[in-house]
Design a protein around this motif. Structure first.
Motif, PDB file in Angstrom:
ATOM      1  N   ARG A  74       0.831  -1.208   0.000  1.00 32.62           N
ATOM      2  CA  ARG A  74       0.000   0.000   0.000  1.00 32.62           C
ATOM      3  C   ARG A  74       0.866   1.259   0.000  1.00 32.62           C
ATOM      4  N   GLN A  75       1.949   1.244   0.768  1.00 24.85           N
ATOM      5  CA  GLN A  75       2.833   2.404   0.818  1.00 24.85           C
ATOM      6  C   GLN A  75       3.586   2.597  -0.495  1.00 24.85           C
ATOM      7  N   VAL A  76       3.977   1.493  -1.134  1.00 25.13           N
ATOM      8  CA  VAL A  76       4.645   1.589  -2.434  1.00 25.13           C
ATOM      9  C   VAL A  76       3.707   2.186  -3.476  1.00 25.13           C
ATOM     10  N   SER A  77       2.462   1.753  -3.474  1.00 22.87           N
ATOM     11  CA  SER A  77       1.486   2.280  -4.428  1.00 22.87           C
ATOM     12  C   SER A  77       1.275   3.782  -4.220  1.00 22.87           C
ATOM     13  N   LEU A  78       1.197   4.197  -2.959  1.00 22.00           N
ATOM     14  CA  LEU A  78       1.045   5.626  -2.662  1.00 22.00           C
ATOM     15  C   LEU A  78       2.271   6.403  -3.122  1.00 22.00           C
ATOM     16  N   ALA A  79       3.454   5.841  -2.899  1.00 20.45           N
ATOM     17  CA  ALA A  79       4.680   6.510  -3.331  1.00 20.45           C
ATOM     18  C   ALA A  79       4.720   6.649  -4.851  1.00 20.45           C
ATOM     19  N   MET A  80       4.261   5.622  -5.563  1.00 21.40           N
ATOM     20  CA  MET A  80       4.212   5.693  -7.022  1.00 21.40           C
ATOM     21  C   MET A  80       3.276   6.799  -7.486  1.00 21.40           C
ATOM     22  N   LEU A  81       2.145   6.945  -6.804  1.00 20.47           N
ATOM     23  CA  LEU A  81       1.181   7.978  -7.171  1.00 20.47           C
ATOM     24  C   LEU A  81       1.786   9.366  -6.984  1.00 20.47           C
ATOM     25  N   LEU A 127      -9.602   6.681  -7.946  1.00 23.69           N
ATOM     26  CA  LEU A 127      -9.825   5.269  -7.615  1.00 23.69           C
ATOM     27  C   LEU A 127      -9.251   4.931  -6.244  1.00 23.69           C
ATOM     28  N   ALA A 128      -8.092   5.505  -5.934  1.00 17.00           N
ATOM     29  CA  ALA A 128      -7.471   5.254  -4.635  1.00 17.00           C
ATOM     30  C   ALA A 128      -8.324   5.784  -3.485  1.00 17.00           C
ATOM     31  N   LEU A 129      -9.197   6.742  -3.785  1.00 18.23           N
ATOM     32  CA  LEU A 129     -10.079   7.301  -2.758  1.00 18.23           C
ATOM     33  C   LEU A 129     -11.483   6.706  -2.821  1.00 18.23           C
ATOM     34  N   LEU A 130     -11.956   6.389  -4.037  1.00 16.59           N
ATOM     35  CA  LEU A 130     -13.330   5.922  -4.225  1.00 16.59           C
ATOM     36  C   LEU A 130     -13.596   4.597  -3.534  1.00 16.59           C
ATOM     37  N   ILE A 131     -12.773   3.585  -3.799  1.00 15.04           N
ATOM     38  CA  ILE A 131     -13.045   2.253  -3.271  1.00 15.04           C
ATOM     39  C   ILE A 131     -12.956   2.234  -1.742  1.00 15.04           C
ATOM     40  N   PRO A 132     -11.907   2.803  -1.134  1.00 18.71           N
ATOM     41  CA  PRO A 132     -11.908   2.870   0.336  1.00 18.71           C
ATOM     42  C   PRO A 132     -13.091   3.661   0.880  1.00 18.71           C
ATOM     43  N   HIS A 176      -7.512  -2.930  -0.178  1.00 20.23           N
ATOM     44  CA  HIS A 176      -6.123  -3.256  -0.493  1.00 20.23           C
ATOM     45  C   HIS A 176      -5.942  -3.585  -1.968  1.00 20.23           C
ATOM     46  N   ALA A 177      -6.931  -4.224  -2.581  1.00 21.50           N
ATOM     47  CA  ALA A 177      -6.818  -4.574  -4.001  1.00 21.50           C
ATOM     48  C   ALA A 177      -6.658  -3.339  -4.878  1.00 21.50           C
ATOM     49  N   VAL A 178      -7.149  -2.199  -4.395  1.00 20.80           N
ATOM     50  CA  VAL A 178      -7.051  -0.966  -5.176  1.00 20.80           C
ATOM     51  C   VAL A 178      -5.609  -0.498  -5.289  1.00 20.80           C
ATOM     52  N   SER A 179      -4.751  -0.902  -4.356  1.00 14.36           N
ATOM     53  CA  SER A 179      -3.331  -0.546  -4.464  1.00 14.36           C
ATOM     54  C   SER A 179      -2.761  -1.007  -5.795  1.00 14.36           C
ATOM     55  N   ALA A 180      -3.305  -2.085  -6.336  1.00 13.31           N
ATOM     56  CA  ALA A 180      -2.896  -2.577  -7.652  1.00 13.31           C
ATOM     57  C   ALA A 180      -3.884  -2.161  -8.737  1.00 13.31           C
ATOM     58  N   ALA A 181      -5.183  -2.344  -8.492  1.00 12.88           N
ATOM     59  CA  ALA A 181      -6.186  -2.141  -9.540  1.00 12.88           C
ATOM     60  C   ALA A 181      -6.289  -0.692  -9.999  1.00 12.88           C
ATOM     61  N   ALA A 182      -5.942   0.260  -9.145  1.00 15.92           N
ATOM     62  CA  ALA A 182      -5.991   1.663  -9.548  1.00 15.92           C
ATOM     63  C   ALA A 182      -5.056   1.944 -10.715  1.00 15.92           C
ATOM     64  N   ALA A 231     -11.600  -4.758  -8.310  1.00 16.00           N
ATOM     65  CA  ALA A 231     -10.941  -4.737  -9.618  1.00 16.00           C
ATOM     66  C   ALA A 231     -11.931  -4.331 -10.706  1.00 16.00           C
ATOM     67  N   TRP A 232     -13.153  -4.852 -10.643  1.00 20.18           N
ATOM     68  CA  TRP A 232     -14.134  -4.531 -11.682  1.00 20.18           C
ATOM     69  C   TRP A 232     -14.505  -3.040 -11.649  1.00 20.18           C
ATOM     70  N   LEU A 233     -14.700  -2.511 -10.466  1.00 21.65           N
ATOM     71  CA  LEU A 233     -15.044  -1.090 -10.357  1.00 21.65           C
ATOM     72  C   LEU A 233     -13.930  -0.208 -10.914  1.00 21.65           C
ATOM     73  N   CYS A 234     -12.679  -0.551 -10.603  1.00 21.95           N
ATOM     74  CA  CYS A 234     -11.560   0.219 -11.131  1.00 21.95           C
ATOM     75  C   CYS A 234     -11.514   0.139 -12.657  1.00 21.95           C
ATOM     76  N   TRP A 235     -11.723  -1.058 -13.196  1.00 23.61           N
ATOM     77  CA  TRP A 235     -11.725  -1.229 -14.644  1.00 23.61           C
ATOM     78  C   TRP A 235     -12.867  -0.437 -15.281  1.00 23.61           C
ATOM     79  N   ALA A 236     -14.060  -0.525 -14.718  1.00 21.82           N
ATOM     80  CA  ALA A 236     -15.215   0.166 -15.298  1.00 21.82           C
ATOM     81  C   ALA A 236     -15.020   1.673 -15.290  1.00 21.82           C
ATOM     82  N   VAL A 237     -14.455   2.203 -14.214  1.00 22.07           N
ATOM     83  CA  VAL A 237     -14.189   3.641 -14.154  1.00 22.07           C
ATOM     84  C   VAL A 237     -13.171   4.030 -15.223  1.00 22.07           C
TER      85      VAL A 237
END
Length: 264
Positions: A74-81, A127-132, A176-182, A231-237
């Motif tokens: 999760r921290q790596v994904s945030l750092a990438m963003l 996406l990182a904010l929507l799903i949580p 947590h899945a959003v860390s990747a799916a976003a 994952a589906w919600l991230c893809w659809a968005v």
């Protein structure tokens, strides 16, 4: 005598975009049907039962899963963003190359309109904010809260919105899945510039979603369906955003000026 150079054929970009969007829609609908079938099968309970006993989930607090593959990812994904923001804000750099010449992926990214790059960065942040955010509104509790696995609650399907399990909730969909799916956004951004790189990015994101989802299923933090819905919600968005951002400057990611054609 040297034979004249044959210019590289340029694809019909509008037709290519239409074909991609139709494929996106098919994938979105087929994956939705697949998730629906999974829900009806109640395989969530059977899969989670493989990793639990009446005393609970043995791997719930396992260090590699909870600290490295949960908190760390999760921290790596945030750092990438955060690290991607300067690239998104950078002004577009014109390409000093012939119309038919191939250019490097990095140069092509910098040549994209700033508004498009910033738009996809904004979708990733959203996406990182929507799903949580949806998760915080949910009344569905986690598998480790259920009676069968050491908790005190009876199982209530999350798709029966009128029912509550009486527990703490806030467990659907998987945050947590959003860390990747976003990062599906990278596929949509790159596929028009470099199709092969875009496909590799899509495969990488799907694998990351699978790993992050498996971590939470093993720990009892989520059911498989929680991960699938995230994952589906991230893809659809992203599918919707691809259509919206194509009109940012009247063109899509696969058509940004005559000097920037899709790379092979």
């Amino acid at each position: 005598m040297t034979a004249p150079a044959v210019p590289r054929a340029v694809p019909d970009l509008p037709a290519l975009q239409i074909a991609r969007r139709r494929a996106d829609l098919r994938r979105t609908l087929l994956s939705l049907l697949a998730i629906g079938a999974w829900e009806l099968s109640r395989l969530d309970l059977r899969v989670s039962a493989l990793f639990a006993t009446a005393q609970g989930f043995a791997l719930r607090d396992q260090w590699w899963l909870s600290v490295v593959l949960h908190d760390g990812v999760r921290q790596v994904s945030l750092a990438m963003l955060v690290a991607a923001l300067p690239l998104a804000l950078r002004a577009a750099r014109p390409l000093a190359v012939p119309v038919a010449a191939d250019v490097g992926l990095w140069a092509a990214l910098q040549a994209l309109p700033q508004r498009l790059r910033l738009g996809w960065w904004g979708v990733t942040l959203a996406l990182a904010l929507l799903i949580p955010g949806l998760k915080r509104l949910s009344h569905t509790s986690c598998p480790w809260d259920l009676q069968a696995w050491g908790g005190r609650l009876a199982w209530v399907p999350h798709w029966q919105l009128g029912l509550r399990d009486g527990g703490p909730g806030h467990c659907f969909p998987s945050g947590h899945a959003v860390s990747a799916a976003a990062w599906f956004t990278l596929y949509f951004l790159l596929r028009g510039l470099h199709p092969a790189t875009g496909r590799r990015m899509l495969i990488g994101v799907l694998l990351a979603v699978a790993v992050s989802g498996l971590v939470q299923v093993l720990r009892g933090a989520h059911f498989v369906s929680h991960v699938l819905w995230s994952a589906w919600l991230c893809w659809a968005v992203c599918v919707a955003a691809d259509r919206a951002l194509a009109g940012v400057d009247g063109r899509g990611a696969a058509d940004h000026g005559p000097a920037l054609q899709p790379l092979r």
